[in-house]
Write an enzyme that holds these catalytic residues in place. Structure first.
Site, PDB file in Angstrom:
ATOM      1  CB  VAL A   1      44.537   5.936  42.283  1.00 15.87           C
ATOM      2  CG1 VAL A   1      44.195   7.069  42.831  1.00 15.87           C
ATOM      3  CG2 VAL A   1      43.326   4.803  41.909  1.00 15.87           C
TER       4      VAL A   1
ATOM      5  CG  ASP B   1      54.279   1.936  46.172  1.00 13.45           C
ATOM      6  OD1 ASP B   1      53.208   2.040  45.414  1.00 13.45           O
ATOM      7  OD2 ASP B   1      54.443   0.835  46.488  1.00 13.45           O
TER       8      ASP B   1
ATOM      9  NE  ARG C   1      53.764   1.303  40.282  1.00 15.01           N
ATOM     10  CZ  ARG C   1      53.226   1.372  39.034  1.00 15.01           C
ATOM     11  NH1 ARG C   1      53.900   0.566  38.145  1.00 15.01           N
ATOM     12  NH2 ARG C   1      52.326   2.318  38.975  1.00 15.01           N
TER      13      ARG C   1
ATOM     14  CB  THR D   1      39.783   0.587  50.274  1.00 13.31           C
ATOM     15  OG1 THR D   1      39.145   0.906  48.823  1.00 13.31           O
ATOM     16  CG2 THR D   1      40.250   1.431  50.897  1.00 13.31           C
TER      17      THR D   1
ATOM     18  CB  THR E   1      36.539   3.321  46.710  1.00  8.93           C
ATOM     19  OG1 THR E   1      36.987   4.031  45.476  1.00  8.93           O
ATOM     20  CG2 THR E   1      34.960   3.347  46.877  1.00  8.93           C
TER      21      THR E   1
ATOM     22  CB  CYS F   1      36.136  -0.148  41.045  1.00  9.65           C
ATOM     23  SG  CYS F   1      37.654   0.773  41.092  1.00  9.65           S
TER      24      CYS F   1
ATOM     25  NE  ARG G   1      43.807  -3.260  40.553  1.00 12.26           N
ATOM     26  CZ  ARG G   1      43.656  -2.287  40.750  1.00 12.26           C
ATOM     27  NH1 ARG G   1      44.029  -1.667  41.925  1.00 12.26           N
ATOM     28  NH2 ARG G   1      43.284  -1.493  39.799  1.00 12.26           N
TER      29      ARG G   1
END
Length: 418
Positions: A18, A36, A41, A87, A122, A262, A333
């Site tokens: 995102v 980050d 990364r 989240t 979210t 998600c 994930r």
């Protein structure tokens, strides 16, 4: 505050699926810090390398006003902060807001007059104003909607989708005051060519995001349940769906395992909030139960098919094809293929996993299983189980570079022969 491309400074906290596209797009217009805590990364992105394979090197390096950092001090003196941390849910399937809380606590000392903090993670309705804002106030010593302000604009990134990108997906926006709502909307309009929808409140924007995935979860659960019915009736599910889809308003979905960060997670956020409010949403809960049960269902159905075909399960070598949570994407994930693999192994089956898309070290570290990303010519498998239909795997099957001695591939979506 007023937006000024020459003076407004933006910080994007969290550079995953995102945050990175956001930082890159805003970095074309505003001085932007992409932050980050993962130093590996950050180093890769500074060199233009995106391990998620969402953006190409030239996409990242073309963002001339963007700098990538793991130094928290670089968050000083920004005007707009965007938080895009995960989240997840905990082992009891309850919302785990700790990444959001930690990000808010980290950011708060850097807040100053007229700053705006926008959350994209979210959540259930109320998290931004009831959980995050009090942390910002307590740590910063500033007063909400007087010294600093908040916004919420839910992410709509679709990992692996090379057509529907950040800029071409309409964005929902909101703000903690009418003036801030206007500013947040204008801010996103600088990068979103598809347009924006300004929600009347932060809670409405939060709710709108979570029900996007709840709706999809419920509809997939229906198809998964119908698939089990049709199997009992000896009817091909794909054939049924193709016929039904000739009607203009039929939602064309296929049976499958619902994983990822998600759809398989977000319903638990709304379930948590609903139950706390004294309402038990049976349909949402049942949908989760159905979809969570699909790895076990597919494993047992696969075993049944082997027996019907007189293939001895204890004497056959199986190739499980695909490990990421969806097609043509390296994202592992919450992949349900892992649960499928565990069920099959517990049945005593000889099985190996093949997925050219995934990072083998990441899979080993996260799930403690080994995945093959290449197959040598001398590797022979008796049967295949198509779990994730990556294009490269389908091409290998059609080109017959992937063959099986028992001439059987378990393909619950019926896509390998289409």
């Amino acid at each position: 505050m007023k937006l000024d491309k020459n003076s407004t400074k933006v910080a994007v906290i969290g550079l995953g699926y995102v945050g990175l596209p956001l930082a890159v797009e805003f970095g074309k217009h505003f001085t932007t810090i992409g932050f980050d805590t993962n130093k590996k990364r950050v180093k890769e992105l500074s060199d233009g390398v995106d391990a998620t394979e969402e953006l190409e090197k030239e996409d990242i390096l073309r963002s001339k006003k963007l700098s990538i950092s793991a130094n928290v001090d670089d968050l000083k003196a920004c005007d707009i902060y965007i938080i895009t941390v995960p989240t997840p849910i905990d082992i009891n399937k309850q919302p785990d807001l700790s990444p959001l809380i930690k990000a808010s606590e980290m950011l708060a000392p850097f807040l100053s007059a007229n700053n705006v903090v926008i959350y994209e993670s979210t959540v259930y309705p109320g998290v931004t104003e009831d959980v995050c804002v009090p942390i910002l106030e307590r740590v910063s010593g500033l007063v909400f909607n007087q010294d600093f302000f908040a916004g919420y604009s839910p992410e709509r990134i679709n990992p692996g989708d090379k057509v529907r990108r950040l800029t071409t997906i309409m964005k929902v926006t909101s703000g903690s005051t009418p003036e801030v709502a206007d500013m947040v909307d204008d801010f996103y309009q600088t990068i979103i060519t598809a347009g924006t929808h300004k929600a009347p409140s932060i809670k409405v924007a939060e709710a709108s995001k979570v029900i996007e995935n709840v709706q999809r979860d419920v509809n997939i659960a229906l198809i998964n349940e119908l698939h089990q019915v049709f199997n009992k009736l000896g009817i091909n599910t794909k054939d049924v769906i193709e016929a039904a889809a000739t009607k203009w308003n039929f939602m064309k979905l296929m049976p499958g395992m619902v994983g990822g960060h998600c759809i398989s997670v977000d319903p638990y956020y709304l379930l948590h909030k609903s139950e706390n409010a004294g309402f038990i949403p049976d349909l949402m809960r049942t949908a989760r139960e159905i979809n969570n049960g699909m790895p076990n269902y597919f494993a047992n159905d696969f075993l049944r098919e082997l027996i019907l075909r007189k293939i001895n399960p204890s004497e056959c070598k199986i190739l499980l094809m695909g490990f990421s949570f969806k097609e043509n994407c390296p994202d592992i994930r919450n992949t349900k293929v892992f649960e499928l693999y565990v069920v099959l192994k517990n049945m005593g089956l000889d099985i190996e996993i093949y997925d050219p898309w995934v990072d083998t070290k990441e899979v080993l570290g996260e799930y403690n299983v080994e995945v093959l990303t290449e197959l040598s010519p001398n590797q022979i498998f008796d049967v295949g189980f198509l779990a994730v239909g990556h294009d490269c795997i389908l091409e290998d099957l059609k080109g017959q570079s992937l063959q099986f001695s028992k001439d059987f591939i378990y393909d619950f979506k019926h896509i390998s022969s289409s």
